[in-house]
Scaffold this motif. Structure first.
Motif, PDB file in Angstrom:
ATOM      1  N   ARG A 228      46.707  43.309  49.722  1.00 16.79           N
ATOM      2  CA  ARG A 228      45.284  43.313  49.996  1.00 16.79           C
ATOM      3  C   ARG A 228      45.013  44.572  50.799  1.00 16.79           C
ATOM      4  O   ARG A 228      45.801  44.943  51.677  1.00 16.79           O
ATOM      5  CB  ARG A 228      44.919  42.064  50.802  1.00 16.79           C
ATOM      6  N   ALA A 229      43.910  45.204  50.471  1.00 17.98           N
ATOM      7  CA  ALA A 229      43.569  46.429  51.166  1.00 17.98           C
ATOM      8  C   ALA A 229      43.533  46.170  52.658  1.00 17.98           C
ATOM      9  O   ALA A 229      43.089  45.121  53.101  1.00 17.98           O
ATOM     10  CB  ALA A 229      42.206  46.890  50.706  1.00 17.98           C
ATOM     11  N   GLY A 230      44.008  47.106  53.424  1.00 13.84           N
ATOM     12  CA  GLY A 230      44.027  46.930  54.874  1.00 13.84           C
ATOM     13  C   GLY A 230      42.626  46.808  55.435  1.00 13.84           C
ATOM     14  O   GLY A 230      41.659  46.634  54.716  1.00 13.84           O
ATOM     15  N   GLY A 231      42.522  46.866  56.741  1.00 14.40           N
ATOM     16  CA  GLY A 231      41.223  46.775  57.379  1.00 14.40           C
ATOM     17  C   GLY A 231      40.839  45.331  57.634  1.00 14.40           C
ATOM     18  O   GLY A 231      41.693  44.453  57.699  1.00 14.40           O
ATOM     19  N   LYS A 232      39.537  45.096  57.707  1.00 15.58           N
ATOM     20  CA  LYS A 232      39.082  43.783  58.146  1.00 15.58           C
ATOM     21  C   LYS A 232      39.088  42.740  57.045  1.00 15.58           C
ATOM     22  O   LYS A 232      39.016  41.553  57.309  1.00 15.58           O
ATOM     23  CB  LYS A 232      37.674  43.917  58.717  1.00 15.58           C
ATOM     24  N   GLY A 233      39.140  43.182  55.792  1.00 18.12           N
ATOM     25  CA  GLY A 233      39.167  42.232  54.692  1.00 18.12           C
ATOM     26  C   GLY A 233      37.868  41.467  54.558  1.00 18.12           C
ATOM     27  O   GLY A 233      36.847  41.837  55.137  1.00 18.12           O
ATOM     28  N   GLY A 234      37.903  40.379  53.819  1.00 18.86           N
ATOM     29  CA  GLY A 234      36.727  39.543  53.627  1.00 18.86           C
ATOM     30  C   GLY A 234      35.558  40.332  53.069  1.00 18.86           C
ATOM     31  O   GLY A 234      35.723  41.175  52.198  1.00 18.86           O
ATOM     32  N   GLN A 235      34.380  40.067  53.624  1.00 21.02           N
ATOM     33  CA  GLN A 235      33.172  40.717  53.117  1.00 21.02           C
ATOM     34  C   GLN A 235      33.191  42.236  53.306  1.00 21.02           C
ATOM     35  O   GLN A 235      32.473  42.971  52.632  1.00 21.02           O
ATOM     36  CB  GLN A 235      31.937  40.130  53.820  1.00 21.02           C
ATOM     37  N   ASN A 236      34.036  42.711  54.246  1.00 24.98           N
ATOM     38  CA  ASN A 236      34.060  44.146  54.533  1.00 24.98           C
ATOM     39  C   ASN A 236      34.604  44.997  53.391  1.00 24.98           C
ATOM     40  O   ASN A 236      34.354  46.183  53.337  1.00 24.98           O
ATOM     41  CB  ASN A 236      34.921  44.422  55.772  1.00 24.98           C
ATOM     42  N   VAL A 237      35.399  44.377  52.545  1.00 26.99           N
ATOM     43  CA  VAL A 237      36.119  45.154  51.542  1.00 26.99           C
ATOM     44  C   VAL A 237      35.829  44.635  50.137  1.00 26.99           C
ATOM     45  O   VAL A 237      35.684  43.444  49.924  1.00 26.99           O
ATOM     46  CB  VAL A 237      37.642  45.055  51.792  1.00 26.99           C
ATOM     47  N   ASN A 238      35.747  45.545  49.171  1.00 20.10           N
ATOM     48  CA  ASN A 238      35.694  45.139  47.783  1.00 20.10           C
ATOM     49  C   ASN A 238      36.682  45.972  46.991  1.00 20.10           C
ATOM     50  O   ASN A 238      36.413  47.106  46.637  1.00 20.10           O
ATOM     51  CB  ASN A 238      34.287  45.319  47.209  1.00 20.10           C
ATOM     52  N   LYS A 239      37.845  45.387  46.761  1.00 23.90           N
ATOM     53  CA  LYS A 239      38.834  46.069  45.932  1.00 23.90           C
ATOM     54  C   LYS A 239      39.407  45.062  44.965  1.00 23.90           C
ATOM     55  O   LYS A 239      39.714  43.941  45.348  1.00 23.90           O
ATOM     56  CB  LYS A 239      39.968  46.618  46.795  1.00 23.90           C
ATOM     57  N   VAL A 240      39.536  45.482  43.717  1.00 25.39           N
ATOM     58  CA  VAL A 240      40.095  44.555  42.738  1.00 25.39           C
ATOM     59  C   VAL A 240      41.617  44.599  42.835  1.00 25.39           C
ATOM     60  O   VAL A 240      42.316  44.894  41.898  1.00 25.39           O
ATOM     61  CB  VAL A 240      39.650  44.893  41.303  1.00 25.39           C
ATOM     62  N   GLU A 241      42.095  44.330  44.008  1.00 28.86           N
ATOM     63  CA  GLU A 241      43.526  44.365  44.273  1.00 28.86           C
ATOM     64  C   GLU A 241      43.987  42.939  44.449  1.00 28.86           C
ATOM     65  O   GLU A 241      43.642  42.282  45.419  1.00 28.86           O
ATOM     66  CB  GLU A 241      43.762  45.165  45.554  1.00 28.86           C
ATOM     67  N   SER A 242      44.728  42.441  43.504  1.00 33.38           N
ATOM     68  CA  SER A 242      45.063  41.020  43.581  1.00 33.38           C
ATOM     69  C   SER A 242      46.537  40.764  43.296  1.00 33.38           C
ATOM     70  O   SER A 242      46.904  39.705  42.846  1.00 33.38           O
ATOM     71  CB  SER A 242      44.192  40.239  42.602  1.00 33.38           C
TER      72      SER A 242
END
Lengths: 358, 456
Positions: B325-339
């Motif tokens: 999962r992309a680093g940082g705060k995650g959740g609503q903060n991030v949108n990456k199709v990394e699954s």
């Protein structure tokens, strides 16, 4: 049977039934018109394959799309933790998956034409939007694969995040050994695309129901579309309005309450990844000065809405917000909750607060 | 399963495809390319085994394949007739041996048992089991039919030989017919023996190939991509449904890793021996000086098993599941199709990864299936070879671990370290002509098994 896991919803529903659902949905929305009528857009993978392109031309598009993706390198990552070339290349593959009609995919012959759900020119435009405008991939294809669902999304509706998948699992765990919860009435506040409500609707018992609320007309429409597509009209009821407002008649009756409300502090909004900050609805992201306006608002109402033994699960911005929320529930909520728990997401960030009404 | 294991009890039929006494000129005259051409028909046939009766495919003309008897219309000299007679005799012996070792009676008993089961009214209650039963029944019936066909064909040839002996004149047409019967029959026998080599419990299944670039930077990543192409070409040639389901591009060129799914009968049986490190030696195209460069890539193979056959119970606490999962705060903060999902089976250390699906849950389910398939194979390998230390079983893409060397420079040679099989036609190999290597390995594996059994 193969190991393969079908990514397409078209396999759940025959194409004809999909169009029927679409039609019946539209007519039902006419019978009870929302304040602002917004027709949900058909996602790419459900559009009829009425276009076609020579496979060599499609190859050209693919090469172009790839070089555009490659030119990004790590620019977006450095800029705002956006996607890198590798992720964008994966998206190209998925975009093609959605745009190309499956049966016509064989490319043995270079001269063969391939049936598309969108004109080739538009495919160019879509990918340009993706890279140059940083339009979220999910808006480009009009859907998001979430758990075992394919949910339609569009501008104005928050794209459900992978983290949120866990809320359905949390609910799954508590309903497993508890018939009262399994056959009870649940509410999903600020449902957006309807993701959580649909996820929960599919794991409840035959008597279980979910009421999903959302203030946004766009979300209301899209959630309705998604509920219809999964044939859950009898399980998930949509009500338009702010948080608990549409649930006044349900006081003390809810077996469960879940929500993924906006929780990003206002000051953080401007620094968000472009896909999020520039394109997703601010109303679904901005949680006020410390990000907790809506979370606290929902918590305040939760005690009166839940019946004794009722369960709740909320998603937060992580860590600090979880602690804050638990403290609030322990001290200020008059001791009406018990078994409060902080649950981490799969990245290890303490993301969810769960508990029961006494 | 048992039905397929049993014929292995007769090593002679497999290890010595020709009876030891058959020092026939035909063996010497056989063109070197014989094996590969032969294999092609065989494997194509295997993949479409159930759809076409074998006779149809065996009848495909392969005029270049010489068995020492020129099939062109010409006068039959007495000498040619003697050769033919000897061929018929040795083939008859071969047929007898194969039929003896196949335990026909037991096979027929098996058919009777399976048919009895299928007639039961509760047969379809368990669909998966019913399917399994039916396909076992088809297999056994196919085998019996083949064995009977072998017998009737060799009898036809014998009759012609006898007739010719009794007659004063020579009937060219008849002798040619006999020669062609023997030729086709030998092909059929070769193929039958090969199926005996593919008798592992998962050999019949499809396969998943994982390619990982090893040490060597861009050169290794380029090498990994060459291997990817090689296996895709191989799969296409076998008419398997071959799909590259995951591919991670290298920074400059080539790929870091890729996953290929090969659907079709016996794909796993053929490919399982490809597991290991593949080494390339060549002049580096990524080096201005064109220095000689050695690179490695790891190939891992596991069966593509149907969901219902994965009867492996994996306790949640034995699994370490991590999601990229992309680093940082995650959740609503991030949108990456990394699954991407990665699952490690803690007791064995076996790790699998799945990135190709579009949702976290889908990737997790697929990764779990792959883990189960891998554990099943490891359990099987452990049982077969009594090796206790297969644990982990990670393919090490580095020096000293290679199973096959591909030398492009200073000379051209592809040599399998385990079987010693080699060819200088490297272009053909890279175009997916892997049949001789696969066949050699299968025979090698089988003889190892027999030796091991003998020691115990």
């Amino acid at each position: 049977m193969k190991l393969s896991f079908s990514p397409k919803l078209s396999t759940f529903l025959k194409p004809s039934s999909v169009t029927n659902l679409h039609r019946s949905f539209c007519s039902s929305s006419i019978s009870s018109p929302p304040p602002t009528s917004l027709k949900p857009q058909t996602p790419l993978f459900l559009k009829p394959p009425i276009h076609s392109a020579a496979s060599s031309d499609l190859q050209k598009w693919h090469d172009w799309a790839k070089s555009l993706a490659s030119s990004v390198g790590s620019t977006f990552v450095d800029l705002d933790n956006g996607p890198d070339s590798t992720l964008l290349c994966r998206e190209i593959k998925w975009l093609m998956e959605d745009a190309i009609e499956e049966e016509s995919e064989g490319m043995e012959n270079n001269q063969r034409s391939i049936r598309l759900r969108v004109a080739l020119e538009e495919l160019y435009m879509l990918w340009k939007q993706r890279v140059e405008e940083r339009r979220p991939f999910q808006y480009v294809v009009g859907c998001e694969h979430w758990r075992d669902l394919v949910l339609c999304v569009q501008e104005g509706v928050l794209i459900p995040r992978p983290e949120t998948e866990l809320i359905v699992d949390l609910v799954g765990d508590v309903v497993l050994g508890n018939e009262g919860l399994r056959e009870g009435l649940w509410a999903d506040l600020g449902t957006g695309s309807g993701a959580i409500a649909i996820g929960i609707g599919r794991i409840l018992g035959t008597g279980g129901r979910v009421i999903a609320t959302d203030l946004s007309p766009a979300a209301f429409e899209v959630a309705g579309f998604n509920v219809q597509r999964y044939g859950l009209q009898d399980v998930v009821e949509l009500r338009q309005g702010s948080w608990l407002e549409p649930l006044k008649d349900m006081e003390g009756k809810l077996a469960g309450l879940v929500s993924n409300p906006p929780y990003i502090p206002s000051d953080d909004i401007s620094g968000l990844q472009a896909e999020v900050g520039r394109h997703e609805p601010k109303v679904a992201l901005d949680g006020g000065i410390n990000g907790m306006d809506d979370l606290l608002h929902i918590c305040k109402g939760a005690a009166s809405m839940l019946k004794p033994g009722g369960f709740f699960a909320f998603e937060t911005n992580g860590e600090k917000q979880c602690k804050h929320l638990v403290e609030y529930m322990e001290n200020d909520a008059g001791g009406s909750f018990c078994n409060l728990k902080i649950v981490p997401d799969f990245a290890g960030i303490n993301r969810f607060v769960t508990g029961f009404h006494k | 399963m048992e039905a397929h294991l049993r014929p292995l009890c007769s090593p002679t039929a497999i290890l010595c495809p020709k009876p030891p006494n058959s020092k026939l000129p035909q063996l010497l005259q056989r063109p070197t390319s014989y094996t590969s051409r032969f294999w092609y028909t065989v494997s194509t046939k295997l993949s479409s085994y159930c759809r076409f009766p074998p006779t149809v495919l065996l009848a495909t003309p392969e005029s270049q394949v010489s068995t020492g008897l020129n099939t062109d219309t010409r006068e039959w000299a007495m000498q040619d007739f003697y050769f033919l007679r000897r061929d018929v005799e040795t083939t008859a012996e071969r047929v007898k041996e194969i039929r003896d070792s196949a335990c026909l009676q037991q096979l027929e008993q098996e058919v009777a048992d399976l048919e009895l089961k299928a007639a039961d009214s509760s047969f379809w209650d368990d669909r998966a089991k019913a399917q399994e039963n039916l396909s076992a029944l088809t297999d056994v019936k196919d085998r019996i039919r083949l064995l009977n066909e072998f017998k009737s064909q060799v009898e036809d040839a014998e009759t012609i030989v006898k007739l010719t002996e009794e007659m004063d004149s020579v009937d060219n047409g008849l002798l040619e017919e006999a020669a062609s019967i023997i030729k086709e029959l030998n092909k059929g026998l070769d193929q039958f023996e090969l199926t005996q080599l593919l008798s592992g419990p998962y050999d019949k299944e499809g396969a998943v190939i994982f390619i990982t670039a090893g040490a060597g930077g861009t050169d290794a990543q380029d090498w990994a991509e060459m291997l990817l192409r090689m296996y895709v070409r191989w799969g296409e040639k076998q008419r398997y449904k071959t799909r590259v389901v995951e591919k991670s591009q290298g920074e400059e060129a080539g790929i870091k890793s890729a996953t290929i799914e090969v659907e079709g009968r016996y794909a796993y049986g053929y490919l399982s021996g490809e597991k290991g490190t593949h080494r390339i030696v060549r002049q580096s195209p990524f080096n201005a000086k064109g220095l000689r460069q050695t690179s490695f890539s790891g190939i891992d193979v596991m069966p593509l098993l149907p969901e219902e056959s994965l009867k492996v119970d994996l306790p949640e606490e034995d699994l370490e599941i991590s999601f990229s999962r992309a680093g940082g705060k995650g959740g609503q903060n991030v949108n990456k199709v990394e699954s991407a999902v990665r699952i490690t089976h803690i007791p064995t250390g076996v790790t699998v990864r799945c990135t190709e699906e579009r949702s976290q849950l889908a990737n997790k389910i697929k990764a779990l299936s792959r883990l189960k398939a891998k554990l099943l194979v490891i359990a099987e390998e452990q049982r077969a070879s009594e090796i206790k230390q297969i644990r982990g079983d990670v393919v090490k893409a580095e020096w000293g671990q290679q199973i096959r060397n591909y030398v492009f420079h200073p000379y051209k040679l592809v040599k399998d370290v385990r079987t010693g099989y080699e060819t200088s036609d490297i272009t053909c190999v890279m175009d997916g002509d892997l049949e001789p290597y696969i066949k050699a390995y299968l025979k090698h594996k089988y003889s190892m098994k027999v030796t091991a059994a003998g020691v115990v």
